[in-house]
Design a protein around this motif. Structure first.
Motif, PDB file in Angstrom:
ATOM      1  N   HIS A   1      18.350 -15.621 -12.423  1.00  0.00           N
ATOM      2  CA  HIS A   1      17.813 -14.107 -12.243  1.00  0.00           C
ATOM      3  C   HIS A   1      16.389 -14.175 -11.731  1.00  0.00           C
ATOM      4  O   HIS A   1      15.739 -15.305 -11.947  1.00  0.00           O
ATOM      5  N   VAL A   2      15.964 -13.209 -11.137  1.00  0.00           N
ATOM      6  CA  VAL A   2      14.456 -13.170 -10.936  1.00  0.00           C
ATOM      7  C   VAL A   2      14.273 -11.970 -11.486  1.00  0.00           C
ATOM      8  O   VAL A   2      14.488 -10.761 -11.431  1.00  0.00           O
ATOM      9  N   VAL A   3      13.095 -12.076 -12.260  1.00  0.00           N
ATOM     10  CA  VAL A   3      12.301 -11.027 -12.746  1.00  0.00           C
ATOM     11  C   VAL A   3      11.264 -10.540 -12.018  1.00  0.00           C
ATOM     12  O   VAL A   3      10.342 -11.419 -11.415  1.00  0.00           O
ATOM     13  N   ILE A   4      11.003  -9.223 -11.666  1.00  0.00           N
ATOM     14  CA  ILE A   4      10.045  -8.544 -10.815  1.00  0.00           C
ATOM     15  C   ILE A   4       9.310  -7.649 -11.523  1.00  0.00           C
ATOM     16  O   ILE A   4       9.785  -6.506 -12.060  1.00  0.00           O
ATOM     17  N   THR A   5       8.074  -7.670 -11.625  1.00  0.00           N
ATOM     18  CA  THR A   5       7.054  -6.666 -12.139  1.00  0.00           C
ATOM     19  C   THR A   5       6.565  -6.002 -10.975  1.00  0.00           C
ATOM     20  O   THR A   5       5.792  -6.589 -10.102  1.00  0.00           O
ATOM     21  N   LEU A   6       6.493  -4.587 -11.049  1.00  0.00           N
ATOM     22  CA  LEU A   6       5.833  -3.640  -9.863  1.00  0.00           C
ATOM     23  C   LEU A   6       4.782  -2.935 -10.842  1.00  0.00           C
ATOM     24  O   LEU A   6       4.935  -2.321 -11.506  1.00  0.00           O
ATOM     25  N   ARG A   7       3.568  -3.312 -10.438  1.00  0.00           N
ATOM     26  CA  ARG A   7       2.352  -2.785 -11.110  1.00  0.00           C
ATOM     27  C   ARG A   7       1.584  -1.783 -10.403  1.00  0.00           C
ATOM     28  O   ARG A   7       1.064  -2.179  -9.414  1.00  0.00           O
ATOM     29  N   GLY A   8       1.827  -0.560 -10.482  1.00  0.00           N
ATOM     30  CA  GLY A   8       1.325   0.501  -9.668  1.00  0.00           C
ATOM     31  C   GLY A   8      -0.499   0.618 -10.080  1.00  0.00           C
ATOM     32  O   GLY A   8      -0.511   1.156 -11.107  1.00  0.00           O
ATOM     33  N   ILE A   9      -1.222   0.804  -9.036  1.00  0.00           N
ATOM     34  CA  ILE A   9      -2.711   1.301  -9.437  1.00  0.00           C
ATOM     35  C   ILE A   9      -3.015   2.388  -8.366  1.00  0.00           C
ATOM     36  O   ILE A   9      -2.936   2.427  -7.168  1.00  0.00           O
ATOM     37  N   GLY A  10      -3.337   3.490  -8.983  1.00  0.00           N
ATOM     38  CA  GLY A  10      -3.620   4.675  -8.454  1.00  0.00           C
ATOM     39  C   GLY A  10      -5.219   4.890  -8.411  1.00  0.00           C
ATOM     40  O   GLY A  10      -5.894   4.734  -9.394  1.00  0.00           O
TER      41      GLY A  10
ATOM     42  N   PHE B   1      -2.563   4.618  -3.296  1.00  0.00           N
ATOM     43  CA  PHE B   1      -2.551   3.850  -4.313  1.00  0.00           C
ATOM     44  C   PHE B   1      -1.914   2.567  -3.697  1.00  0.00           C
ATOM     45  O   PHE B   1      -1.825   2.352  -2.828  1.00  0.00           O
ATOM     46  N   HIS B   2      -1.629   1.418  -4.616  1.00  0.00           N
ATOM     47  CA  HIS B   2      -0.985   0.276  -4.224  1.00  0.00           C
ATOM     48  C   HIS B   2      -0.158  -0.104  -5.297  1.00  0.00           C
ATOM     49  O   HIS B   2      -0.240   0.055  -6.355  1.00  0.00           O
ATOM     50  N   LEU B   3       0.719  -1.211  -4.938  1.00  0.00           N
ATOM     51  CA  LEU B   3       1.507  -1.853  -5.729  1.00  0.00           C
ATOM     52  C   LEU B   3       1.349  -3.253  -5.785  1.00  0.00           C
ATOM     53  O   LEU B   3       1.068  -3.861  -4.740  1.00  0.00           O
TER      54      LEU B   3
ATOM     55  N   LYS C   1       0.997  -0.986   0.072  1.00  0.00           N
ATOM     56  CA  LYS C   1      -0.041   0.034  -0.041  1.00  0.00           C
ATOM     57  C   LYS C   1       0.825   1.272  -0.025  1.00  0.00           C
ATOM     58  O   LYS C   1       1.863   1.353   0.571  1.00  0.00           O
ATOM     59  N   GLY C   2       0.390   2.426  -0.593  1.00  0.00           N
ATOM     60  CA  GLY C   2       1.127   3.620  -0.469  1.00  0.00           C
ATOM     61  C   GLY C   2       0.071   4.846  -0.217  1.00  0.00           C
ATOM     62  O   GLY C   2      -1.181   4.628  -0.644  1.00  0.00           O
ATOM     63  N   LYS C   3       0.508   6.054   0.065  1.00  0.00           N
ATOM     64  CA  LYS C   3      -0.201   7.087   0.098  1.00  0.00           C
ATOM     65  C   LYS C   3       0.762   8.216  -0.090  1.00  0.00           C
ATOM     66  O   LYS C   3       1.738   8.256   0.180  1.00  0.00           O
ATOM     67  N   THR C   4       0.034   9.376  -0.677  1.00  0.00           N
ATOM     68  CA  THR C   4       0.488  10.607  -0.661  1.00  0.00           C
ATOM     69  C   THR C   4      -0.656  11.720  -0.384  1.00  0.00           C
ATOM     70  O   THR C   4      -1.807  11.351  -0.457  1.00  0.00           O
ATOM     71  N   THR C   5      -0.236  13.027   0.102  1.00  0.00           N
ATOM     72  CA  THR C   5      -0.821  13.797   0.602  1.00  0.00           C
ATOM     73  C   THR C   5      -0.805  15.241  -0.417  1.00  0.00           C
ATOM     74  O   THR C   5       0.379  15.582  -0.942  1.00  0.00           O
ATOM     75  N   VAL C   6      -1.926  15.525  -0.983  1.00  0.00           N
ATOM     76  CA  VAL C   6      -2.076  16.432  -2.026  1.00  0.00           C
ATOM     77  C   VAL C   6      -3.006  17.504  -1.454  1.00  0.00           C
ATOM     78  O   VAL C   6      -4.293  17.330  -1.062  1.00  0.00           O
ATOM     79  N   ASP C   7      -2.537  18.671  -1.270  1.00  0.00           N
ATOM     80  CA  ASP C   7      -3.382  19.774  -0.752  1.00  0.00           C
ATOM     81  C   ASP C   7      -4.137  19.011   0.658  1.00  0.00           C
ATOM     82  O   ASP C   7      -5.278  19.873   0.697  1.00  0.00           O
ATOM     83  N   GLY C   8      -3.361  18.859   1.284  1.00  0.00           N
ATOM     84  CA  GLY C   8      -4.074  18.349   2.631  1.00  0.00           C
ATOM     85  C   GLY C   8      -4.699  17.047   2.610  1.00  0.00           C
ATOM     86  O   GLY C   8      -5.353  16.940   3.573  1.00  0.00           O
TER      87      GLY C   8
END
Length: 300
Positions: free
Chosen positions: A173-182, A133-135, A121-128
């Protein structure tokens, strides 16, 4: 998929004495091109009655209710239908990392075929205001030339009989996919489904869709679209930071889409470097290609 071989044109309604609008049937065009009405069961003495379930997909469901209720619900729900269109802000970053960079793996990894999935999980603050979003992260042990992080997760082991053979493979090797959904902003005046200015078959108006340009740089956009641009950029920066956790400071590769060149990244790269090697705008999916519930049947 439930009612096949017919095209739903609109719902048949009647307005009750108390101004409540009741659906009495569904008007369809059958496989022979004949337009007919499929009636609902009338109300019973106990008050129960037949119902219509609108499940045609976001755009077509919205077109159906706008065509059906634009007059009978004018000045109330009809003004809200089609507004509040939302989709996903979606980006994809795929990297190929030497097994040695993943120090937390078991020591016998060289002979073990592994796959993994992770949700961050992720979070940002815009104008308070907090915006979320999440990965969705998938990883798969592959050869040095492998590029598909989901190959082993979904494809390489179709049934249990193949597991023992797969376990003999050497993974370097390891292949890693980071898919962001906002999340997009709700109630954005730049985003809507409305009736087009032309008619189609049976004099039913087609749908016209507008979606706030969150991946662009054009001016004159709404405050919500500007916020979505900030959220998308914050999500991509967060993705770069998470990707570096897996590389452990070692050199790795960024894998583009099919047919695109692999981008080597030297050891010690920073999150800012990743944005230079693989521009955020290039890793983003077009708006509208992915969404869940979209909000356009907002009636209450």
């Amino acid at each position: 998929m439930v009612v096949t071989s017919c095209h739903v044109l609109d719902l048949v309604t009647e307005t009750q004495p108390d101004n409540w609008v009741r659906v009495t049937g569904v008007r369809v065009r059958d496989r022979d091109g004949v337009v007919r009405v499929v009636p609902l069961a009338p109300p019973h003495e106990d008050g129960t009655q037949g119902v219509v379930i609108v499940a045609l997909g976001t755009i077509e469901s919205t077109r159906l209710v706008l065509n059906t209720f634009k007059d009978s619900l004018a000045g109330r729900a009809a003004q809200r239908m089609g507004q509040n269109l939302m989709a996903h802000l979606r980006s994809n970053l795929t990297i190929r990392v030497p097994v040695g960079a993943l120090t937390a793996l078991p020591p016998d990894t060289s002979k073990a075929l592994q796959a993994s999935a992770l949700f961050v999980k992720g979070k940002t603050t815009v104008d308070g205001v907090d915006r979320f979003f999440h990965l969705q992260i998938t990883a798969s042990g592959l050869s040095s030339l492998g590029i598909d992080a989901e190959a082993e997760l979904f494809k390489k082991i179709p049934d249990v009989e193949h597991v023992s053979a797969m376990l003999r493979a050497d993974d370097s090797h390891v292949v890693i996919t980071l898919r962001g959904i906002g999340e997009m902003s709700p109630h954005n005046p730049d985003s809507r489904v409305q009736l087009a200015q032309f008619d189609t078959e049976s004099d039913r108006t087609a749908a016209y869709v507008e979606l706030g340009d969150a991946n662009g740089s054009s001016t004159g956009v709404s405050a919500q679209t500007q916020t979505d641009r900030q959220v998308w950029e914050a999500m991509d920066r967060f993705t770069d930071e998470v990707a570096l956790f897996f590389t452990n400071g070692q050199a790795f590769e960024i894998l583009g889409k099919a047919g695109e060149a692999t981008i080597p990244v030297p050891a010690g790269a920073s999150a800012a470097d990743l944005a230079l090697y693989f521009d955020h705008a290039k890793r983003r999916d077009p708006l509208g290609t992915t969404h869940h519930d979209a909000g356009t049947l907002w009636m209450g």
